[in-house]
Structures are given as C-alpha cells and as structure tokens.
Design a protein around this motif. Structure first.
Motif, mmCIF file in Angstrom:
data_model
loop_
_atom_site.group_PDB
_atom_site.id
_atom_site.type_symbol
_atom_site.label_atom_id
_atom_site.label_comp_id
_atom_site.label_asym_id
_atom_site.label_seq_id
_atom_site.Cartn_x
_atom_site.Cartn_y
_atom_site.Cartn_z
ATOM 1 N N ASN A 1 1.590 15.101 26.961
ATOM 2 C CA ASN A 1 1.979 15.596 28.284
ATOM 3 C C ASN A 1 3.501 15.575 28.410
ATOM 4 O O ASN A 1 4.204 14.950 27.641
ATOM 5 C CB ASN A 1 1.334 14.720 29.380
ATOM 6 N N ASN B 1 5.629 9.828 26.598
ATOM 7 C CA ASN B 1 4.264 9.289 26.580
ATOM 8 C C ASN B 1 3.608 9.573 25.253
ATOM 9 O O ASN B 1 3.512 10.728 24.838
ATOM 10 C CB ASN B 1 3.423 10.041 27.632
ATOM 11 N N GLY C 1 0.426 9.792 24.592
ATOM 12 C CA GLY C 1 -0.671 9.803 25.524
ATOM 13 C C GLY C 1 -1.977 9.265 24.951
ATOM 14 O O GLY C 1 -2.102 9.116 23.748
ATOM 15 N N PRO C 2 -2.958 8.993 25.814
ATOM 16 C CA PRO C 2 -4.221 8.444 25.327
ATOM 17 C C PRO C 2 -4.861 9.323 24.265
ATOM 18 O O PRO C 2 -5.503 8.828 23.356
ATOM 19 C CB PRO C 2 -5.105 8.380 26.572
ATOM 20 N N GLN C 3 -4.621 10.616 24.309
ATOM 21 C CA GLN C 3 -5.356 11.415 23.313
ATOM 22 C C GLN C 3 -4.470 11.765 22.112
ATOM 23 O O GLN C 3 -4.697 12.716 21.407
ATOM 24 C CB GLN C 3 -5.894 12.694 23.966
ATOM 25 N N HIS C 4 -3.423 10.932 21.857
ATOM 26 C CA HIS C 4 -2.556 11.240 20.704
ATOM 27 C C HIS C 4 -3.348 10.980 19.411
ATOM 28 O O HIS C 4 -4.070 9.993 19.319
ATOM 29 C CB HIS C 4 -1.317 10.343 20.755
ATOM 30 N N THR D 1 -3.273 7.300 17.718
ATOM 31 C CA THR D 1 -3.426 6.001 18.393
ATOM 32 C C THR D 1 -4.854 5.470 18.262
ATOM 33 O O THR D 1 -5.346 4.796 19.137
ATOM 34 C CB THR D 1 -3.089 6.135 19.890
ATOM 35 N N VAL E 1 -8.275 5.431 22.369
ATOM 36 C CA VAL E 1 -7.616 5.810 23.630
ATOM 37 C C VAL E 1 -6.613 4.738 24.014
ATOM 38 O O VAL E 1 -6.876 3.900 24.867
ATOM 39 C CB VAL E 1 -8.663 6.010 24.749
ATOM 40 N N ARG F 1 -2.629 4.339 25.309
ATOM 41 C CA ARG F 1 -1.463 5.112 25.754
ATOM 42 C C ARG F 1 -0.235 4.233 25.585
ATOM 43 O O ARG F 1 -0.195 3.115 26.137
ATOM 44 C CB ARG F 1 -1.640 5.505 27.222
ATOM 45 N N ILE G 1 3.760 3.975 26.246
ATOM 46 C CA ILE G 1 4.928 4.591 26.904
ATOM 47 C C ILE G 1 6.159 4.143 26.126
ATOM 48 O O ILE G 1 6.448 2.942 26.045
ATOM 49 C CB ILE G 1 5.022 4.140 28.379
ATOM 50 N N CYS H 1 2.264 -0.734 26.373
ATOM 51 C CA CYS H 1 0.933 -0.208 26.033
ATOM 52 C C CYS H 1 0.077 -0.178 27.292
ATOM 53 O O CYS H 1 -0.028 -1.193 27.994
ATOM 54 C CB CYS H 1 0.269 -1.125 25.004
ATOM 55 N N TYR I 1 -8.697 2.256 28.900
ATOM 56 C CA TYR I 1 -9.433 3.534 28.960
ATOM 57 C C TYR I 1 -10.857 3.355 28.451
ATOM 58 O O TYR I 1 -11.729 4.151 28.758
ATOM 59 C CB TYR I 1 -8.711 4.595 28.121
#
Lengths: 196, 386, 430, 102
Positions: free
Chosen positions: B2, B31, B33-36, B39, B42, B44, B46, B59, B63
């Motif tokens: 994002n 970010n 993000g959670p869907q990277h 990772t 899930v 995330r 920052i 972190c 999720y």
C-alpha cells in the motif's frame, strides 16, 4: 584570398563516389532534427523535451553518417544519446518536476529573446548569401572505410607499426580533454553529495 | 504494497504528489504490509527508513489471532489436543508432544518407553520437515529459486510417513495424553530407515547449492547480527540463540521423552549472523537424522498407552513444561482447578519471542536485508498470534 | 530475375556494403523473423529447462510437452486488456517499450552470421553496438517515469543505474578485444564485426585463447557485464518481487508488457552473439586451420544435418512414448508432424552437404558453406543462452548496493587492467 | 534534385543553433536551458563535420569529438549545480536563482 583557401579551391576535384544517401534522406533527417529542436524548447513537460532532444541527436547522427563521419556518429550515439540524455532523465526524475510544470514556461521577456534570435538568423542568412563563393558545391572524396582508422592514428599515433611510437597530432589535446572530464566529474560529485 | 502511510496527511489518491521529492528523502515510513510475499504469513512490519537504510521497525501482529488460549478454558484436556497442532502448523507434531507431556506431568503419569521412542522419532522427523520448509522459503526470499523445490520434494517423504501413521500430513494429531493413540503401522521402521538413507545425500545437495555460493555468502554474512547477551536478554531461544554462541538446547538441558537415551551434539554458531543460523539449522537437520536412527534401531516393545482415566481430572495445581520445538523453546503453563477443563492455559511460543529480536537485528540494514532477516528468524504467524 | 537472385546468393559482400537496399531489406526480414522465432523458442526452453532444474516438468498441457505454450502466452498477452494507469503520460507510456525494442533489435544489423551473411558490415560495427545498447537504458528510465507511481520509478532508476555502470565495464572489455585485432602482422585493427572474426581467422586463434589469461579475463568480464546489462539472473534487481521495489514494467500489461519481454530476450540474444563474435570466433567452425583436409571439411559440413536429425529423433521418441489415451491423440499427431518436419529439414541439409561435396563450384557448395557458417554461429549463441538459464536457476539475487559495488569496484578496475596489459603485451610481441 | 552540398548542412546547423539560442533566452526551467545548450553544441558539431567533409581532411571530425567531450563535462557540471541548488531552494526556475550567496 588566403593561400589555404586557394589551394583547396583549385585542386582537381573528381566527383567522388555517389553520395551514400539520396537527398531524400538528407531532408528527412534535417526535418526531424529541426522538428525535434522546436519540440525541445516548446514542450511544457521536460521529459517530452528530453525525448525530443534524443530524436534530434539521433537524426544529427544520421547526418554525420551521410557526411562520411561514422566515428563521430557512433561517438554521438554513445556519449550524447546513451550517456548525457540518461543523465538528464535521471535528474528530471529525481528533481520531481511535477510541480514545476504548473508554472509559466516562458519568462516575461520572451519577445526580446525571440527577436534577438531572429537577428542572429538574419546574420547567418546574410553570411551564407554573401559568402556563397566560399563554399564550393562539389563533393570531396573521402574514403569511408578509412577514416575511423585515420582518426585513431591522428588521436593516438601509429601504435601498430612495429613499435614506432609517434604521437598523432592531437594526442596532447586528447589528454587535456580527459583532464576536463575529470574536473567535471569531481565537480559534479562534490556538489551533489549529501552532507554525510 | 500500500502507499506509504506518512505521519502527515498525504493525498493518497495521488501517491506521486509526495511533498518531499525522492531526491533528499528523509524520514520515510514504508509498510511491509500484511500481504507482503516475504513475511511468511500475515505479519505487517512498519519500517522507518532514511532513504534505503532502516532506522527502526514496528511489527503489527494479530491478523491470525484465534484466541486459542481462551478456547482452552472451555474444552476438556483431551478435546484441546487438536487445537495445539493449529498453532505452529509447520511443526504440529512437536506442539502435540509439548501439550501431552505437560498434562502428563500435571497428572504425574509417565508415558511407556515405546510411546516415548515413537514420540521422539516423529518429533525429530517434524524438526527436519520444519527446517526444510524454512530453508526453501528463506532461499526464495533471497532469490535462489531451486532450493525451494528440492526441500519440498524431500519434505514430502516425511509427510507421507505421518499420513501412514496417523492419517494427517500437516496437523497430525499424533499423540494422546499418556502415550500414543496408534500402534506403528507394519512397515514403519522400514519407511523411516528408507527415509534416512534417502535424505542424507539430499541435505548435501542443499549444502552444495548454497553454503559456498558467493552471492549467498554476500547476502547472509554479517547480516542481522545479534549478540549472545542481547539474545538472552530478549529471551530468544532455539537456533537463533545457538547461532549467537549460547549452547542451550532443552533436549540436553532438561531431557524429556527419552532424549536422555540418545547421544547427539548441539551445533553452535559464533557470530550470530544469518549465515551462522543457516549453518546451525543445517547441522541440526543432520543431528536429527542421527537421533532418529538410534531411536528406530532401539525401539522397545510394550504398551503404547499409560493408564489414564477416561475423564481426565488433574489435581488442583499448576505446572510449566517446555520442549525444544524446531523454532525454539515451546512452553505450556497449565493451571488446573480440579475440573475437567483447565482454569488457565498459557502457551510460550518461540516465534513470538524471537520476533522481538527483529528490531535489533534489522537496525541500520537495507530494506532488502529486512526480508532476509525475517526469513532467518523462522517465524510462523500461527504461533505468533495464537 | 533468377540470375539477379543468384548474384546475391553467391556474393561475397554483405548487402549493406553492396548498397543494394532491396536485398538488405530481405536480410533484415530474415534476421528479424529468425530472432522472433529464437525468442519464442528461448521462452519455451527457459521454462522447460528451469523446470527440470527444479525437478518439475514445466508446461506440459498446451501442445505436446508444452511446445505451443509460448504461442498461447503471446495470444493471451495480445487479448489481455491494455491498462494505462491514470495520469500516466500517454505518449511517453506508449513510446517507452518501442525505445527498448528499437535498441534491442537495432544491434542485429551489425551482427555477422557469416562472412557475407550480415545485414551490413559497418566499419564502426562495435561502436554502433555499444551505442545502441546504451539506448536500451533510456527506454527503461522513461517507462519507469511514465508509470506515474513510486515503486516502478525507483525500480527504473535502479535498473538504469545498473545498466549504465555495467556498460562501462562492458565497453572496456570490448576495447581490449578490438585491440587484439590490431596486433597482427598487418598492424591495423578494425572495428567492423566481420573484420574482427576475419582477424581471428588470420591469427588462427579465438580471442578467448589469445595472450592466454588476458583474452579469457576480458571474456569473463564481458560475460558478467552482459548479464547485468540485460537485467538477468543474479542481477535481476528489477523483477525482485521479494524486495520492496517492483520492476519498471509493473504498470504495463497485455501487448505492451510482451514488448518489454521481447526486447529483453532480443537483447539477451544480441549481447551473447556479440560475445561470440568477439571472443569465440563468430562463424568459424572449430579448428579451421588445423583440420584443413577435405574429409574434415565434409564431416564438419554434415553437422547441421546431424543436429536436426538428433532433434527429430528426440521428437520421434516423444511421440512413441506418448500415452495411448484418447486425450493424447492430438498431441501425438502434433508431435509426429513436428518430428517429421525436423527430419525433412535434416534430410535437406544432409543432401546439400553431400551435393556441395561432389561439385565444389556449384551453388550447393556455396549454400552448404553458408549454412555451415550460420550453424556454428547459432550453436555458440545457443550455448550462451543456456548459460543465462543456468545462472537463473542456481544463483540467488545480489542486493542493489552489492551489485553496484561489484560493477564499479571489481569489474571496472579488472577490465582497465586487462586493457592495459593487452596493449603492453601486444606492443611487446608484435 | 540538386545534389546535397555543404551549404545545405550549414543551413540545418544554423537553424538548430537559433533554436538553441531561443531556448536559452526564453525558457524558465534550468533543465530545458541546459538542453538548449546541448542543442547549440550539436549545431556546432554539425558545422565542423560538414566543413571537414568539404575540405577533405579529418581535423573537423577530431575536433567535433572534443566538442562532444566538452558537452558531456558541461552537462555533468550543470546538472550537479542544478541538484545542489534544488536541494536548498526547492525550485529550478531560472528567474528565482538571483542570490549570489544563500
């Protein structure tokens, strides 16, 4: 008339090989170059003008080929189109031109600039018309395949000839040119380095 | 990915409009993000960046939080057993072992020797499977595509053995409180022996592909370094701790489930960087092969289930029991109020604790290394969020 | 008309030199068709070879053994919706892949497939190649900028910085190879690609073996710089999905995206054919001076036919082992037709070779000689292509700063050293 | 069609030169001004090569290579100044660069 000009004028000039390209190509390339030039100075978006400049550079390289100057054409493509323009595009992107393109393109005193340029153009035309006799309109013979070799020898002397090591005419100037480049690199690096 | 969430209000519709041009980007918050893709589930992260260098990370987890511990308070001890496998779904069998042994300790019941041997064999197989999955995804994050397929081909053999033994490949509900549910199927020893001979050269294949690979060395040496003192202070356990030079392995320190009968060494690293963790895990895989071999050769006869009442009502009290899961020390703290359901069940997951070390390891590195470091801590989000 | 065609079939001068635009156009069409077929074949081979490296089968469903997969991909990309991001710069977004394609394909006008089998023999061949390959970087910068979003821009800046810095090392390696051409008896070097291969023929050694360590070193530097130049394998920062920045072509889709892929593969083939021309003796068959005897000449002329025969045999075995289930019936027929096509080409080549052997002056002899040149050249380029795939399967990815460090601090000094050493050794020996 | 003579090349070069001068004098954006200077240098190069072709010796072409080298150096230095300046003053507008020392 200065002697050099005389000797050139009355040397027996045989009409050289048929010019590499027909006049059609000349007008095409010249037209492209001038159109590119106009676009460079009128575009609002600097990336567009950079692309136009690349177009101009490539068409001028084509003109060099028609003038039996392949080495200069290749140097132009490598240094200008491949090197300097990439540098320009890098800077345009890093400097985030988006905001700047909103402002006015031409400064307020643009009529003065254009009139000065027209005066210059008038001067050129006058010089060309007056000095028509200076430019003999016949073509000198310049063997195409030879001149890359000759340029190299002029620049750096006959290296290959069994160890004879003679400087070409321009070796010293060539060293100074590399010095100039060195100064430019140092200047650019020092100016742009962040205060680490 | 994002758009960068800046602390100031930023017109999200035109990401191109960031006030600060990219040229002299100072504090930039990105970010992961959670869907990277890198990772491992899930998570995330920052990242506070200065240009390319990471200044700090934060972190954001939760999720995958399913409230397993709260559910435990309304389930009987036997009913909760399958939940345990869903936490660290990559090393499900060792979760089950930890839970069953904890409850047995509560009931002060001892599993019969044959059950203990079977438990050791299956847990060590699960450790190899977990390390193989780690190696595959970690190498993929750093760019080497081929190890992933090698490791998954070999992991398939282990999952076949689980399937034949207890019907499930991944969340194998293999153990029961007091021992094992199923007797080993007819060709169990033969399958395990075949597996041992099959996988030994394969591990050499992984080593050949990566250990002396110049680019692998360059991407992993001195990346994500954590000193022994920091590791101990943060409570980091498992291969991450051992790679920093601390020789601490629960299988040797507090032997459980017949580990005292086998002899095996504990691989230890020196610098505590990503390359040492890679070497430690590869050596651990080889040690596990040794343990399984000794266990399979010396598996005793006898019952596989201790006398455990049908309805388990442990006496009032609380216990803490921990085992060496592939990711680190997996602990169970159970408080029983005498009823059939635990009053409180607390799980100490190794991934959750190891994740704290991410911030120290990543500080000052480049963004590309954050991906490598997350891979080397080997976290599984099911266990982190519970 | 026939003698006009014959005059060019037998001509010993490249169409460009002969100044015949018509025949040059035909050569251009042949080469571009050839390159496109090569790109399609490369796409298929890359997927299958990569798969077998990773113990899986690769595309098997579309056509026998996935042979029609590249065509299916091309069709898919053509039918896919071509999205232009909002506020992207329409003109620049449209021009970027064309610049990339132009740069990738323009190099082929200079590449010599044979002494007279090249579009034109410019006497600045190598310089032209270096210049045009640097234009490729422009296409990428402009593509990144036109996508109007942060990450393609950063990706574009990175891959351009990578291309520009490795181009320097590549240029120096090329210069040291060109230097070797001038250190022969005649003392005049040449920049023209055909001239370089002829120089290697005269000196009897491939430049990779000349002044033993130097030629090989220059070749290695070029091989590494070549991979970085085309953003491939260990240097593929651009498409590093696990990294933060996405590649410069993320915003592209459909046909436009396939243009980028076409440009990338074409650039790969172009760059490896330059490496072959400069260091591996372009179209020369192995040991041209040692094994002069006509018998050797004949055996080497059989090679093209034999290779196609081998391919036909492989395809034949494929058809035989195709399972007899009705679903595979069409695939079996397809593969059978393909096998027979390969076999017929093999037969034709062998026929020409034999005919060429019998009457030396006949057209067949000239034809088999021409085929021989092209065959050896394409074989060497194919080996390079396989290397690209091999690297992609085994190497992890460099981090961007390591990549730049290798480019500037490792490759550049070594290539400078090799250049100076070649010059010194050349002056001492000749 | 009258054969192409040196005169034709001079006219093209003059046109490019004038375009460059207009660009330098009227545009406010420093990058465009630098590009116009490149245009001017290119026009000069074209003249040199045309004359070298007319006189039949290669001095013109060798000198045009020096001009290209100079153009590269000038572009590097010019852009360096531009970036250094942009970092402080947020604008690359020629009119606003009016302080000798900021």
């Amino acid at each position: 008339m200065n002697p050099v000009l005389n000797s050139a004028l009355n040397t027996t000039i045989n009409p050289g090989m048929a010019p590499v390209a027909t006049p059609f190509f000349f007008y095409l390339l010249a037209g492209l170059a001038i159109a590119g030039g106009v676009l460079v100075i009128t575009r609002r978006n600097s990336v567009h003008s950079a692309l136009a400049l690349i177009g101009t550079l490539l068409s001028v390289a084509g003109l060099y080929l028609m003038l039996y100057a392949p080495f200069v054409a290749a140097a132009q493509i490598i240094v200008y189109a491949g090197g300097i323009m990439v540098l320009f595009l890098f800077v345009i992107m890093l400097v985030n031109i988006e905001r700047v393109s909103k402002e006015r393109r031409f400064n307020r005193i643009w009529p003065a600039g254009v009139s000065a340029a027209c005066g210059l153009m008038a001067l050129f035309v006058f010089a060309f018309v007056k000095g028509k006799a200076l430019f003999p309109d016949r073509l000198m013979t310049l063997r195409e395949s030879s001149n890359t070799q000759e340029i190299a020898t002029m620049l750096y002397g006959e290296r290959g000839k069994m160890g004879q090591y003679s400087f070409g005419q321009y070796t010293f100037t060539f060293e100074i040119a590399s010095l100039l480049l060195l100064v430019a690199i140092l200047g650019a690096v020092i100016m742009t380095k962040k205060k680490m | 990915m994002n758009a960068p969430a800046k602390d100031g209000t930023q017109d999200v519709s035109k990401p191109w409009q960031s006030e600060k041009p990219y040229l002299d980007s100072n504090e930039l918050i990105i970010n992961m993000g959670p869907q990277h893709p890198a990772t491992h589930g899930v998570l995330r992260v920052i990242l506070k960046l200065d240009g390319e260098r990471v200044l700090g990370t934060e972190c954001v987890i939760g999720y995958l939080h399913r409230g397993v511990e709260k559910i435990a308070e309304n389930r009987t001890y036997a009913m909760f057993n399958p939940y345990v496998d869903r936490m660290d779904y990559v090393a499900a069998v060792s979760n089950g072992l930890g839970y069953c042994e904890a409850v047995e300790k509560l009931l002060n019941v001892e599993a019969p020797p044959r059950a203990k041997y079977i438990r050791v064999i299956l847990t060590e197989l699960n450790r190899i499977a977990s390390h193989q999955l780690w190696l595959g995804t970690h190498a993929l994050d750093i760019g080497a595509m081929t190890p992933l397929f090698y490791t998954f081909r070999d992991r398939e053999e282990i999952l076949k053995i689980f399937e034949r033994y207890c019907g499930a490949r991944l969340t194998a509900h293999a153990f029961r409180i007091g021992g094992c549910q199923y007797e080993t199927y007819a060709g169990f020893e033969k399958d395990v022996k075949n597996f041992l001979t099959f996988v030994a050269p394969k591990i050499d294949e992984y080593e050949a592909l990566l250990t002396t690979n110049r680019i692998w060395l360059e991407r992993t040496k001195n990346v994500g370094v954590i000193s022994a003192a920091d590791a101990i202070a943060l409570g980091v356990t498992g291969p991450v701790l051992r790679a920093s030079g601390v020789k601490w392995d629960l299988r040797k320190a507090q032997p459980y489930a017949a580990y005292s009968d086998f002899d095996f060494e504990i691989p230890v690293g020196t610098r505590g960087d990503t390359y040492d963790r890679y070497l430690v895990r590869m050596a651990e895989m080889r040690q596990s092969l040794g343990i399984i071999e000794q266990a399979v050769n010396a598996i005793p006869e006898g019952p596989i289930m201790a006398k455990v009442p049908k309805v388990i009502k442990p006496p009032v009290g609380e216990i803490y029991h921990s085992i060496e899961a592939p990711k680190g020390e997996l602990g169970y703290f159970i408080v029983s109020d005498g009823s059939t359901q635990p009053y409180r069940l607390r799980v100490r997951p190794p991934s959750f604790v190891n994740l704290q070390a991410l911030d120290i390891m990543v500080r000052g590195l480049l963004v590309a290394d954050v991906v490598a470091v997350i891979g080397t801590i080997d976290i599984v989000l099911g266990e982190v969020d519970r | 008309m026939p003698n006009f065609v014959m005059s060019y079939l037998g001509s010993t001068v490249t169409p460009g030199q002969a100044g015949n635009q018509f025949w040059a156009l035909i050569y251009v069409l042949i080469i571009f068709a050839g390159v496109s077929v090569a790109v399609v074949a490369m796409n298929w081979i890359e997927r299958k070879a990569l798969a077998h490296f990773q113990i899986r089968l690769g595309p098997m469903r579309v056509g026998p053994h996935g042979l029609l997969q590249p065509i299916a991909d091309a069709l898919k990309l053509m039918l896919k919706e071509d999205i232009i991001p909002a506020e992207a710069d329409q003109f620049v977004f449209w021009v970027a892949p064309l610049i990339g394609l132009l740069a990738a394909f323009a190099v082929y006008t200079v590449i010599p497939f044979g002494p007279s089998q090249a579009v034109s023999d410019m006497n600045i061949g190598i310089l032209f190649m270096l210049g045009v390959s640097s234009l490729g970087a422009l296409g990428i910068v402009v593509a990144g900028w036109a996508s109007n979003s942060h990450y393609p821009l950063i990706g574009a800046l990175r891959s351009t910085a990578q291309m520009v810095s490795y181009e320097v090392a590549m240029g120096l390696a090329v210069v040291s190879a060109v230097l070797m051409t001038s250190l022969n008896s005649t003392g005049t070097g040449t920049l023209s690609m055909i001239g370089i291969v002829q120089a290697q023929q005269q000196q009897g050694t491939w430049f990779i073996f000349k002044f033993f360590p130097l030629g090989l070193l220059a070749f290695m530097i070029f091989a590494i710089a070549m991979i970085a130049e085309t953003n491939r394998a260990p240097f593929d920062m651009a498409e590093a999905e696990s990294e933060l920045t996405a590649g410069y072509h993320t915003e592209y889709s459909g046909l436009r995206w396939s243009l980028f892929m076409l440009a990338e593969y074409a650039a790969m083939i172009a760059v490896s054919s330059i490496a072959v021309t400069l260091w591996l003796g372009g179209w020369m068959r192995p040991f041209p001076n040692l094994l002069q005897a006509p018998l050797w000449e004949f055996t080497f002329s059989l090679f093209p036919g034999l290779t196609f025969l081998g391919l036909a045999a492989i395809a034949g075995v494929g058809t035989a082992r195709m399972p007899s289930h009705s679903f595979f019936r069409i695939q079996r027929i397809g593969l059978g037709v393909f096998a027979s096509l390969l076999a017929s080409i093999a037969l034709l080549l062998l026929l020409i070779a034999v005919a060429g052997r019998s009457a030396d002056t006949s057209i067949a002899a000239r034809f088999s000689e021409g085929i021989g040149y092209v065959y050896w050249f394409v074989l060497k380029v194919a080996i390079f292509m396989y290397l690209f795939i091999w690297y992609r399967a085994t190497w992890p990815r460099y981090r961007f700063d390591q990549l730049m460090r290798v480019g500037w601090k490792v490759l550049l000094p070594i290539s400078l050293g090799v250049l100076i050493a070649t010059a010194i050794v050349g002056v001492i020996i000749s | 069609m009258v054969p192409i003579t040196t005169f034709h090349y001079l006219v093209v070069a003059a046109a490019l030169f004038v375009l460059g001068v207009i660009g330098v004098l009227t545009r406010r954006n420093v990058v465009i001004v630098l590009m116009s200077i490149e245009l001017i240098l290119n026009a000069v190069n074209l003249n040199l090569v045309a004359f070298s072709r007319m006189w039949g010796n290669l001095n013109g072409q060798v000198f045009s290579i020096f001009i290209t080298v100079d153009a590269a150096a000038e572009a590097a230095a010019g852009l360096g100044i531009l970036i250094a300046f942009f970092r402080n003053k947020e604008t690359i507008n020629v009119d606003e660069i009016d302080l000798l020392k900021w």
